[in-house]
Design a protein around this motif. Sequence first.
Motif, PDB file in Angstrom:
ATOM      1  N   HIS A 363      11.515   5.887  17.374  1.00 28.30           N
ATOM      2  CA  HIS A 363      12.230   5.391  16.014  1.00 28.30           C
ATOM      3  C   HIS A 363      12.229   4.057  15.570  1.00 28.30           C
ATOM      4  CE1 HIS A 363      14.163   9.489  15.824  1.00 28.30           C
ATOM      5  NE2 HIS A 363      14.778   9.295  17.310  1.00 28.30           N
ATOM      6  N   GLU A 364      12.260   3.145  16.693  1.00 29.62           N
ATOM      7  CA  GLU A 364      11.914   1.807  16.351  1.00 29.62           C
ATOM      8  C   GLU A 364      10.670   1.507  15.892  1.00 29.62           C
ATOM      9  OE1 GLU A 364      13.228  -1.131  19.118  1.00 29.62           O
ATOM     10  OE2 GLU A 364      15.320  -0.653  18.901  1.00 29.62           O
ATOM     11  N   LEU A 365       9.488   2.362  16.471  1.00 30.74           N
ATOM     12  CA  LEU A 365       8.188   2.416  16.014  1.00 30.74           C
ATOM     13  C   LEU A 365       8.008   2.668  14.493  1.00 30.74           C
ATOM     14  CD1 LEU A 365       5.324   1.989  16.698  1.00 30.74           C
ATOM     15  CD2 LEU A 365       4.799   4.289  17.356  1.00 30.74           C
ATOM     16  N   GLN A 366       8.749   3.705  14.126  1.00 29.69           N
ATOM     17  CA  GLN A 366       8.721   3.976  12.514  1.00 29.69           C
ATOM     18  C   GLN A 366       9.461   2.932  11.790  1.00 29.69           C
ATOM     19  OE1 GLN A 366       9.850   8.025  11.280  1.00 29.69           O
ATOM     20  NE2 GLN A 366      10.702   7.028   9.309  1.00 29.69           N
ATOM     21  N   SER A 367      10.422   2.176  12.300  1.00 29.85           N
ATOM     22  CA  SER A 367      11.040   1.263  11.688  1.00 29.85           C
ATOM     23  C   SER A 367       9.825   0.000  11.608  1.00 29.85           C
ATOM     24  CB  SER A 367      12.321   0.599  12.307  1.00 29.85           C
ATOM     25  OG  SER A 367      12.709  -0.462  11.707  1.00 29.85           O
ATOM     26  N   TYR A 368       9.147  -0.362  12.566  1.00 26.31           N
ATOM     27  CA  TYR A 368       7.946  -1.357  12.448  1.00 26.31           C
ATOM     28  C   TYR A 368       7.079  -0.971  11.408  1.00 26.31           C
ATOM     29  CZ  TYR A 368       3.403  -2.860  13.993  1.00 26.31           C
ATOM     30  OH  TYR A 368       2.403  -3.726  14.037  1.00 26.31           O
ATOM     31  N   PHE A 369       6.721   0.619  11.316  1.00 23.42           N
ATOM     32  CA  PHE A 369       5.913   0.937  10.252  1.00 23.42           C
ATOM     33  C   PHE A 369       6.302   0.681   9.171  1.00 23.42           C
ATOM     34  CE2 PHE A 369       2.550   4.137   9.496  1.00 23.42           C
ATOM     35  CZ  PHE A 369       2.545   4.266   8.263  1.00 23.42           C
ATOM     36  N   ILE A 370       7.752   0.869   8.774  1.00 23.71           N
ATOM     37  CA  ILE A 370       8.470   0.895   7.432  1.00 23.71           C
ATOM     38  C   ILE A 370       8.395  -0.658   7.150  1.00 23.71           C
ATOM     39  CG2 ILE A 370      10.309   1.196   6.077  1.00 23.71           C
ATOM     40  CD1 ILE A 370       8.786   3.773   6.608  1.00 23.71           C
ATOM     41  N   ARG A 371       8.745  -1.533   8.150  1.00 24.88           N
ATOM     42  CA  ARG A 371       8.827  -2.688   7.692  1.00 24.88           C
ATOM     43  C   ARG A 371       7.492  -3.473   7.298  1.00 24.88           C
ATOM     44  NH1 ARG A 371      12.002  -3.341  12.484  1.00 24.88           N
ATOM     45  NH2 ARG A 371      10.186  -4.050  13.876  1.00 24.88           N
ATOM     46  N   ARG A 372       6.384  -3.091   7.926  1.00 23.04           N
ATOM     47  CA  ARG A 372       5.180  -3.473   7.669  1.00 23.04           C
ATOM     48  C   ARG A 372       4.701  -3.271   5.957  1.00 23.04           C
ATOM     49  NH1 ARG A 372       1.080  -4.316  11.438  1.00 23.04           N
ATOM     50  NH2 ARG A 372      -0.212  -4.814   9.592  1.00 23.04           N
ATOM     51  N   ILE A 373       5.083  -2.324   5.605  1.00 23.54           N
ATOM     52  CA  ILE A 373       5.119  -1.590   4.189  1.00 23.54           C
ATOM     53  C   ILE A 373       6.016  -2.412   3.325  1.00 23.54           C
ATOM     54  CG2 ILE A 373       5.048   0.191   2.490  1.00 23.54           C
ATOM     55  CD1 ILE A 373       2.706   0.166   4.695  1.00 23.54           C
ATOM     56  N   ASP A 374       7.262  -2.513   3.874  1.00 21.01           N
ATOM     57  CA  ASP A 374       8.192  -3.386   3.197  1.00 21.01           C
ATOM     58  C   ASP A 374       7.863  -4.911   2.762  1.00 21.01           C
ATOM     59  OD1 ASP A 374      10.744  -4.162   1.763  1.00 21.01           O
ATOM     60  OD2 ASP A 374      11.626  -4.339   3.734  1.00 21.01           O
ATOM     61  N   ILE A 385      11.967   1.681  -1.849  1.00 26.04           N
ATOM     62  CA  ILE A 385      13.014   2.655  -1.443  1.00 26.04           C
ATOM     63  C   ILE A 385      12.582   3.698  -0.599  1.00 26.04           C
ATOM     64  CG2 ILE A 385      14.282   4.661  -2.541  1.00 26.04           C
ATOM     65  CD1 ILE A 385      14.138   3.253  -5.127  1.00 26.04           C
ATOM     66  N   GLY A 386      13.229   4.160   0.340  1.00 29.73           N
ATOM     67  CA  GLY A 386      13.084   5.193   1.441  1.00 29.73           C
ATOM     68  C   GLY A 386      14.021   6.158   1.650  1.00 29.73           C
ATOM     69  N   TRP A 387      13.937   7.367   1.932  1.00 32.05           N
ATOM     70  CA  TRP A 387      14.876   8.423   2.575  1.00 32.05           C
ATOM     71  C   TRP A 387      15.689   7.798   3.659  1.00 32.05           C
ATOM     72  CZ3 TRP A 387      15.429  11.458  -1.259  1.00 32.05           C
ATOM     73  CH2 TRP A 387      14.251  12.132  -2.102  1.00 32.05           C
ATOM     74  N   ASP A 388      16.788   8.375   3.956  1.00 28.71           N
ATOM     75  CA  ASP A 388      17.790   7.918   4.795  1.00 28.71           C
ATOM     76  C   ASP A 388      17.431   7.674   6.093  1.00 28.71           C
ATOM     77  OD1 ASP A 388      18.679  10.316   5.978  1.00 28.71           O
ATOM     78  OD2 ASP A 388      19.815  10.680   4.219  1.00 28.71           O
ATOM     79  N   GLU A 389      16.257   8.197   6.651  1.00 31.21           N
ATOM     80  CA  GLU A 389      15.604   8.044   7.780  1.00 31.21           C
ATOM     81  C   GLU A 389      15.145   6.874   8.165  1.00 31.21           C
ATOM     82  OE1 GLU A 389      14.820  12.680   7.249  1.00 31.21           O
ATOM     83  OE2 GLU A 389      15.094  10.648   6.005  1.00 31.21           O
ATOM     84  N   ILE A 390      15.117   6.013   7.017  1.00 30.38           N
ATOM     85  CA  ILE A 390      14.374   4.902   7.285  1.00 30.38           C
ATOM     86  C   ILE A 390      15.381   3.775   7.900  1.00 30.38           C
ATOM     87  CG2 ILE A 390      12.700   4.739   5.449  1.00 30.38           C
ATOM     88  CD1 ILE A 390      14.687   2.795   3.859  1.00 30.38           C
ATOM     89  N   LEU A 391      16.777   4.414   7.977  1.00 37.73           N
ATOM     90  CA  LEU A 391      17.745   3.697   8.808  1.00 37.73           C
ATOM     91  C   LEU A 391      17.499   3.667  10.334  1.00 37.73           C
ATOM     92  CD1 LEU A 391      20.568   4.973   6.738  1.00 37.73           C
ATOM     93  CD2 LEU A 391      20.336   2.473   7.092  1.00 37.73           C
ATOM     94  N   GLU A 392      16.897   4.801  10.786  1.00 38.40           N
ATOM     95  CA  GLU A 392      16.732   4.806  12.187  1.00 38.40           C
ATOM     96  C   GLU A 392      15.616   3.855  12.871  1.00 38.40           C
ATOM     97  OE1 GLU A 392      15.049   8.748  12.349  1.00 38.40           O
ATOM     98  OE2 GLU A 392      16.644   9.915  11.803  1.00 38.40           O
ATOM     99  N   GLY A 393      16.217   3.083  13.616  1.00 40.22           N
ATOM    100  CA  GLY A 393      15.462   2.185  14.439  1.00 40.22           C
ATOM    101  C   GLY A 393      15.500   0.847  13.890  1.00 40.22           C
ATOM    102  N   GLY A 394      16.673   0.827  12.929  1.00 35.74           N
ATOM    103  CA  GLY A 394      16.662  -0.629  12.315  1.00 35.74           C
ATOM    104  C   GLY A 394      16.291  -0.664  10.914  1.00 35.74           C
ATOM    105  N   LEU A 395      17.285  -1.005   9.640  1.00 36.54           N
ATOM    106  CA  LEU A 395      16.776  -0.771   8.382  1.00 36.54           C
ATOM    107  C   LEU A 395      15.813  -2.038   8.242  1.00 36.54           C
ATOM    108  CD1 LEU A 395      16.909   0.660   5.646  1.00 36.54           C
ATOM    109  CD2 LEU A 395      19.254  -0.448   5.402  1.00 36.54           C
ATOM    110  N   SER A 396      14.843  -1.771   7.184  1.00 40.04           N
ATOM    111  CA  SER A 396      13.990  -2.998   6.870  1.00 40.04           C
ATOM    112  C   SER A 396      14.824  -4.006   6.021  1.00 40.04           C
ATOM    113  CB  SER A 396      12.763  -2.365   5.940  1.00 40.04           C
ATOM    114  OG  SER A 396      11.639  -3.177   6.093  1.00 40.04           O
ATOM    115  N   PRO A 397      14.389  -5.177   5.869  1.00 38.60           N
ATOM    116  CA  PRO A 397      15.187  -6.180   5.352  1.00 38.60           C
ATOM    117  C   PRO A 397      15.689  -6.023   3.777  1.00 38.60           C
ATOM    118  CG  PRO A 397      13.866  -7.196   6.721  1.00 38.60           C
ATOM    119  CD  PRO A 397      13.203  -5.770   6.769  1.00 38.60           C
ATOM    120  N   ASN A 398      14.616  -5.481   3.032  1.00 36.40           N
ATOM    121  CA  ASN A 398      14.699  -5.459   1.560  1.00 36.40           C
ATOM    122  C   ASN A 398      14.987  -4.045   0.933  1.00 36.40           C
ATOM    123  OD1 ASN A 398      14.354  -8.216   1.255  1.00 36.40           O
ATOM    124  ND2 ASN A 398      12.302  -7.819   1.961  1.00 36.40           N
ATOM    125  N   ALA A 399      15.092  -3.081   2.061  1.00 33.83           N
ATOM    126  CA  ALA A 399      15.013  -1.546   1.572  1.00 33.83           C
ATOM    127  C   ALA A 399      16.288  -1.110   1.054  1.00 33.83           C
ATOM    128  CB  ALA A 399      14.846  -0.732   2.903  1.00 33.83           C
TER     129      ALA A 399
END
Length: 555
Positions: A363-374, A385-399
């Motif tokens: 889950h934190e690996l997905q958060s890492y993935f999303i943070r890179r894109i953010d 913007i992302g669906w609420d699963e982007i909360l899992e593993g920690g929310l990206s700063p600007n999401a």
Amino acid sequence: MKKTFFTLTLGVLLTTRLALAQTADYAILPKPARLDEQKGEFSVGSNLTLVLEKENADVRKLAESLAAQLKASAGISPKIKTGKGGSNSIYFDTEQSDKLGAEGYFLKVSPKQVVITAQEPKGFFYGMQSLLQLMPAEVFSPSVVSTVKWKVPACYIEDKPRYSYRGLHLDVGRHFFPVSFVKKYIDMIALHKMNTFHWHLTEDQGWRIEIKKYPKLTQLGSQRKETMAGRYGDNKYDGTPYGGFYTQDEIREVVRYAQSKYVTIIPEIEMPGHSMAVLTGYPELGSSADKIVPVATKWGVFDDVLFPREETFTFLQDVLTEVMDLFPGQYIHIGGDECPKKQWKESRFCQELMKREGLKDEHELQSYFIRRIDQFITAKGRRMIGWDEILEGGLSPNATVMSWRGTEGGIAAAKQKHDAIMTPGGFCYLDHYQADAKTQPIAIGGFTTLEKAYSYEPTPAELTPDEARHIIGVQGNVWTEYMRIPEYVEYMTFPRAIALAEVGWTEKDRKNVDDFKQRLELHKKRLDYLNLNYFGAPINGKFNYQWPKETAQKK
């Protein structure tokens, strides 16, 4: 006692009839913040003039569109000029007022003239939508109707939206819809004072947007060999190749059209899950460059997902750069939902990456993935913007979070001081049944009536006032697994989307479901002129909503 009861009953009946009569004159959807009914009416005649208080190219275009609509339906050709409004005029009056804001307007109708007051062109646009809804429904006719008295009831309206974000979504990944229908969909968004079209452009079952740098996305990813036919559990397929995508020129055309209706388009490029159509042409971005990954033919969630390699991030940055060049709005939607972690758990590369980055689980690996894109999207001056699963593993700063699995995701985001858009499945998923399933064409499941959609309250009661300001709006979602044709999209979307439009626009203490339904009944005549196949429309029976049985093959 009997006499008193009779008098009370008669009084109630008369009051109800009066209310219905008033509703007939003022059937505006969504309901304005304030509407004062007044005596008299304004006559729309051949001597009508449209007057701009001062020259403004955007407001002039609005006046021209109103003139064109009146010419088509009423057979009159009003002149357009700049200056002071007078008798027999519709006057576009620019004014700065704290009551207005960017999308607000005042509308004053008297027997002498009509005055629309706004700060910005989008305010004039929404004022014009209300004015059109005060006119006879025939104003929406594509041909001249000569049997109507073209009158507008006198009134005074002060109006502005409750939420800044009022959206409607369309999935074109499962089923592809032509540009002509997408424009009609945008017309319906604009008519009901929604301001955002969420365009779900990529899926496991099809990639629908041309990307110049990666032609295999459309050469291979936009085509599937067949499609599920009938219910999911039947496991039947139609045996017919299916595909389609929008060229970049078509995307630009739709974006320009939406801009003319004051609708912002948010493109969605799914990642890291729901990406089988990517892996069909570029398998090296997944678990193995040697793996054959076909475009999905079945609905659902699949284990084949994008891997967080540098090559993947380069690919996605290239794709998003082209997407951002096409869509000028501030938001880019990156999906982030329903990403199975099985392949990541089984991958030596992923496990080593997690150790190197100090990530405790997938889950934190997905958060890492999303943070890179953010980080990339933010560096480009846009917002993610992302669906609420982007909360899992920690929310990206600007999401910004789009809360679909109930309201919990939106609540969590708001408490973390992140903006949230509320779209919980139980109220806002318009692919659910809206009546007894035995009487309806096939749908994915669920049960969301018009009344239930209308009852939704987007701002959760448990939020503090400071947290509540992060709930920026509401959206209806239309997933198209079972919607093969545009008419079925219309049937499922409307009128429930109109209910959600009022949820997003009208303050909750102004809402009343019975009043809404009365206005809707009158509004349906307008929708009939617009040839919309809403639930209950006279044209419902013209279309085949079910998959043709003779093509379904057992697998």
